[in-house]
Motif scaffolding. Structure first.
Motif, mmCIF file in Angstrom:
data_model
loop_
_atom_site.group_PDB
_atom_site.id
_atom_site.type_symbol
_atom_site.label_atom_id
_atom_site.label_comp_id
_atom_site.label_asym_id
_atom_site.label_seq_id
_atom_site.Cartn_x
_atom_site.Cartn_y
_atom_site.Cartn_z
ATOM 1 N N GLY A 61 -3.610 -4.575 5.599
ATOM 2 C CA GLY A 61 -4.447 -3.518 5.061
ATOM 3 C C GLY A 61 -4.157 -2.182 5.716
ATOM 4 O O GLY A 61 -3.479 -2.083 6.736
ATOM 5 N N VAL A 62 -4.676 -1.133 5.129
ATOM 6 C CA VAL A 62 -4.523 0.208 5.688
ATOM 7 C C VAL A 62 -5.902 0.813 5.867
ATOM 8 O O VAL A 62 -6.827 0.489 5.130
ATOM 9 C CB VAL A 62 -3.655 1.098 4.769
ATOM 10 N N PRO A 63 -6.057 1.687 6.852
ATOM 11 C CA PRO A 63 -7.395 2.241 7.122
ATOM 12 C C PRO A 63 -7.752 3.430 6.253
ATOM 13 O O PRO A 63 -8.896 3.882 6.293
ATOM 14 C CB PRO A 63 -7.290 2.655 8.595
ATOM 15 N N TRP A 64 -6.793 3.961 5.498
ATOM 16 C CA TRP A 64 -7.084 5.162 4.712
ATOM 17 C C TRP A 64 -7.477 4.820 3.278
ATOM 18 O O TRP A 64 -7.082 3.779 2.744
ATOM 19 C CB TRP A 64 -5.886 6.105 4.715
ATOM 20 N N PRO A 65 -8.223 5.682 2.632
ATOM 21 C CA PRO A 65 -8.634 5.409 1.244
ATOM 22 C C PRO A 65 -7.480 5.597 0.266
ATOM 23 O O PRO A 65 -6.574 6.407 0.502
ATOM 24 C CB PRO A 65 -9.740 6.437 1.003
ATOM 25 N N GLN A 66 -7.519 4.848 -0.817
ATOM 26 C CA GLN A 66 -6.597 5.044 -1.937
ATOM 27 C C GLN A 66 -7.456 5.247 -3.190
ATOM 28 O O GLN A 66 -7.401 4.472 -4.136
ATOM 29 C CB GLN A 66 -5.668 3.840 -2.090
ATOM 30 N N ASP A 67 -8.246 6.287 -3.143
ATOM 31 C CA ASP A 67 -9.218 6.574 -4.205
ATOM 32 C C ASP A 67 -8.516 7.289 -5.343
ATOM 33 O O ASP A 67 -8.097 8.441 -5.213
ATOM 34 C CB ASP A 67 -10.343 7.431 -3.627
ATOM 35 N N ILE A 68 -8.384 6.612 -6.471
ATOM 36 C CA ILE A 68 -7.639 7.126 -7.610
ATOM 37 C C ILE A 68 -8.541 7.895 -8.580
ATOM 38 O O ILE A 68 -8.096 8.294 -9.659
ATOM 39 C CB ILE A 68 -6.924 5.950 -8.323
ATOM 40 N N ASP A 69 -9.797 8.104 -8.196
ATOM 41 C CA ASP A 69 -10.784 8.810 -9.029
ATOM 42 C C ASP A 69 -11.012 8.062 -10.339
ATOM 43 O O ASP A 69 -10.720 8.567 -11.430
ATOM 44 C CB ASP A 69 -10.361 10.254 -9.291
ATOM 45 N N MET A 70 -11.554 6.869 -10.205
ATOM 46 C CA MET A 70 -11.842 6.081 -11.395
ATOM 47 C C MET A 70 -12.879 6.735 -12.302
ATOM 48 O O MET A 70 -12.743 6.655 -13.530
ATOM 49 C CB MET A 70 -12.295 4.677 -11.004
ATOM 50 N N HIS A 103 0.820 -1.207 0.000
ATOM 51 C CA HIS A 103 0.000 0.000 0.000
ATOM 52 C C HIS A 103 0.858 1.262 0.000
ATOM 53 O O HIS A 103 2.057 1.214 0.288
ATOM 54 C CB HIS A 103 -0.914 0.008 1.222
ATOM 55 N N ASN A 104 0.235 2.399 -0.287
ATOM 56 C CA ASN A 104 0.970 3.644 -0.098
ATOM 57 C C ASN A 104 1.295 3.782 1.391
ATOM 58 O O ASN A 104 0.583 3.253 2.256
ATOM 59 C CB ASN A 104 0.170 4.842 -0.614
ATOM 60 N N ASN A 105 2.394 4.455 1.705
ATOM 61 C CA ASN A 105 2.933 4.391 3.079
ATOM 62 C C ASN A 105 2.650 5.628 3.917
ATOM 63 O O ASN A 105 3.425 5.980 4.805
ATOM 64 C CB ASN A 105 4.446 4.124 3.029
ATOM 65 N N TYR A 106 1.552 6.293 3.655
ATOM 66 C CA TYR A 106 1.141 7.434 4.475
ATOM 67 C C TYR A 106 -0.377 7.499 4.457
ATOM 68 O O TYR A 106 -1.043 6.958 3.568
ATOM 69 C CB TYR A 106 1.735 8.738 3.933
ATOM 70 N N ASP A 107 -0.911 8.159 5.464
ATOM 71 C CA ASP A 107 -2.359 8.311 5.587
ATOM 72 C C ASP A 107 -2.824 9.393 4.618
ATOM 73 O O ASP A 107 -2.468 10.571 4.765
ATOM 74 C CB ASP A 107 -2.708 8.687 7.029
#
Length: 488
Positions: free
Chosen positions: A255-264, A197-201
């Motif tokens: 898993g990570v609790p933050w969204p990784q919304d790439i704007d599909m 995952h990306n490594n920041y919130d």
């Protein structure tokens, strides 16, 4: 994507693209854009596709990208005794020695065409972030000045591949990884990188995520505007998604609790503005941007109620591995038949080596598969599933004109057709000419209850011995027309 030998481990460890969940995630949302619907119908006619995972990692013969991911799972392993940070530094220098001087995309296209495949999906960028195209968004690309191949006239590899396959009338698919482990806006150098995952919130650092989203959209914009007509945008990295769509497959091992919304919505709209009717495959996410689903290294037990494609390696690995364990041509043909009988497509992957050549063993397998397809392709292309789909050794396909094909899959030690073949299920119309594909002889047949009994002459049994599968044409055994996938 992971080596086949690791699939069982993947299923147990919640791998990122684990096929066991391929039919489970999210509700399938049928496409309503008539141009996309039409393209999906065309894609379903193609049936058999060719995929290639290729990048600087091919020099080491290691799994694509995953060795720089620090998760403690089998497909992320590195050499014993070498610290993780040291290994990543070495890996990221691989482009400086990447010089595939034997790259010949026209030869690749001829080999793929000879195999009977109809569309190609090429890895334009995998998770490690190295672009196999002339992106203006990053210096980590095949055309960068520090890459030896950059001075080659064919250095823009993705363009060369797409042009060569398009010249052979292939459908064109661009594999693209949504995560980018080279990007400082995905794996920021300010923090450690404990997992995929990306490594920041992203809630604390929306500026970083906004820059990454813009970067990703810009690269997809390049691919969809500068590389000729595209049919498929094949997006990998299903853990990059909004939080409200997260499930175990997306979360992976950590898993990570933050969204990784790439704007599909924005990405798809931009891509389809550039390429009207583009099929978008946001793998393992579900929803309206997963136009077809992609069970990995697995064939579903039953037909699925939406468009789908089994993606599978010819060897054990997605990327090039020396002395890989390649499947037999017979097993690939039988898997292709099984997939198509259930209404799916079959996407077969081969990894080119560091020089840009397809491994000789793989080329031989592809030729053998193509030899079978030249005889039996009419039972595969432009077909759809028809009940009972399978019955014992038989698989069934159908065409729009009502013709049904019964394909007989022999056991490993079964070299000839039986003298009397009993085909359960769909009945040819009375007086129809039942034939074995590859021979013009009209076969004697009769109906006994729910079975078509066909007599096979001794000469024909001898002539067709050792086939991977035999296909029988049963005219008029289905309605005269069919609609597309139930999901369409």
């Amino acid at each position: 994507m992971k080596p086949l030998r690791l699939v069982l481990a993947a299923l147990l460890c919640a791998a990122p693209l684990s096929a066991v969940h391929a039919e489970d995630h999210g509700a399938y949302v049928p496409e309503t854009d008539p141009l996309v619907v039409r393209k999906l119908e065309q894609w379903q006619d193609w049936k058999f596709g060719f995929m290639m995972h290729w990048g600087p990692y091919s020099q080491w013969g290691v799994v694509e990208s995953w060795s720089i991911c620090s998760e403690d799972v089998d497909w992320c392993k590195r050499p014993e005794g070498e610290p993780y940070v040291d290994y990543v530094k070495r890996y990221e220098q691989l482009p400086t020695t990447f010089n595939p001087v034997k790259f010949d995309p026209e030869l690749w296209a001829r080999i793929a065409k000879d195999a009977g495949t109809k569309y190609v999906v090429f890895t334009t960028k995998h998770h490690d972030g190295f672009a196999m195209f002339d992106t203006r968004q990053s210096d980590y690309r095949i055309t960068a000045p520090n890459v030896p191949f950059h001075s080659n006239p064919r250095s823009n590899i993705t363009k060369e591949v797409f042009d060569a396959f398009r010249a052979q009338d292939f459908g064109i698919g661009a594999y693209f990884s949504k995560p980018d482990w080279h990007s400082d806006d995905y794996w920021s150098p300010r923090w450690a990188t404990p997992n995929r995952h990306n490594n920041y919130d992203t809630r604390k650092h929306p500026d970083l995520w906004k820059r990454f989203t813009d970067f990703t959209h810009a690269q997809v914009g390049e691919l969809t505007s500068q590389y000729g007509p595209l049919d498929i945008l094949w997006l990998d990295g299903g853990w990059v998604r909004p939080t409200d769509t997260m499930d175990n497959i997306a979360e992976g091992n950590a898993g990570v609790p933050w969204p990784q919304d790439i704007d599909m919505p924005g990405m798809a709209a931009m891509a389809r503005k550039n390429q009207p009717g583009l099929i978008v495959v946001d793998r393992a996410v579900g929803g309206r941007y997963e136009n077809y689903r992609t069970p990995e290294q697995k064939i579903p037990d039953q037909p699925l109620p939406y468009p789908w494609e089994t993606c599978m390696t010819l060897g054990d690995s997605w990327s090039y591995t020396p002395n890989d364990n390649y499947k037999s041509s017979r097993s690939v043909v039988q898997m292709l038949v099984d997939v198509v009988a259930k209404g799916g497509n079959y996407l077969l992957n081969v990894g080119p080596d560091a020089n840009g050549e397809l491994p000789p063993v793989a080329v031989q397998r592809l030729h053998e598969i193509g030899t079978w397809m030249k005889v039996n392709g009419e039972a595969i292309y432009a077909s759809r599933s028809v009940a009972p789909y399978r019955d014992g050794k038989f698989r069934y396909t159908r065409l729009k004109d009502g013709t049904v094909y019964a394909l007989y899959l022999p056991d490993a030690n079964e070299k000839k057709l039986p003298a009397t073949l009993r085909i359960p299920g769909p009945a040819p119309v009375g007086g129809a000419e039942v034939k074995l594909l590859g021979d013009d002889a009209r076969l004697a047949w009769r109906r006994e209850g729910d079975t078509t009994v066909v007599e096979i002459p001794a000469s024909l049994r001898k002539q067709t011995a050792n086939a991977y599968a035999w296909a029988f044409r049963l005219p008029g055994a289905a309605p005269l027309a069919f609609e597309g996938s139930p999901a369409l």
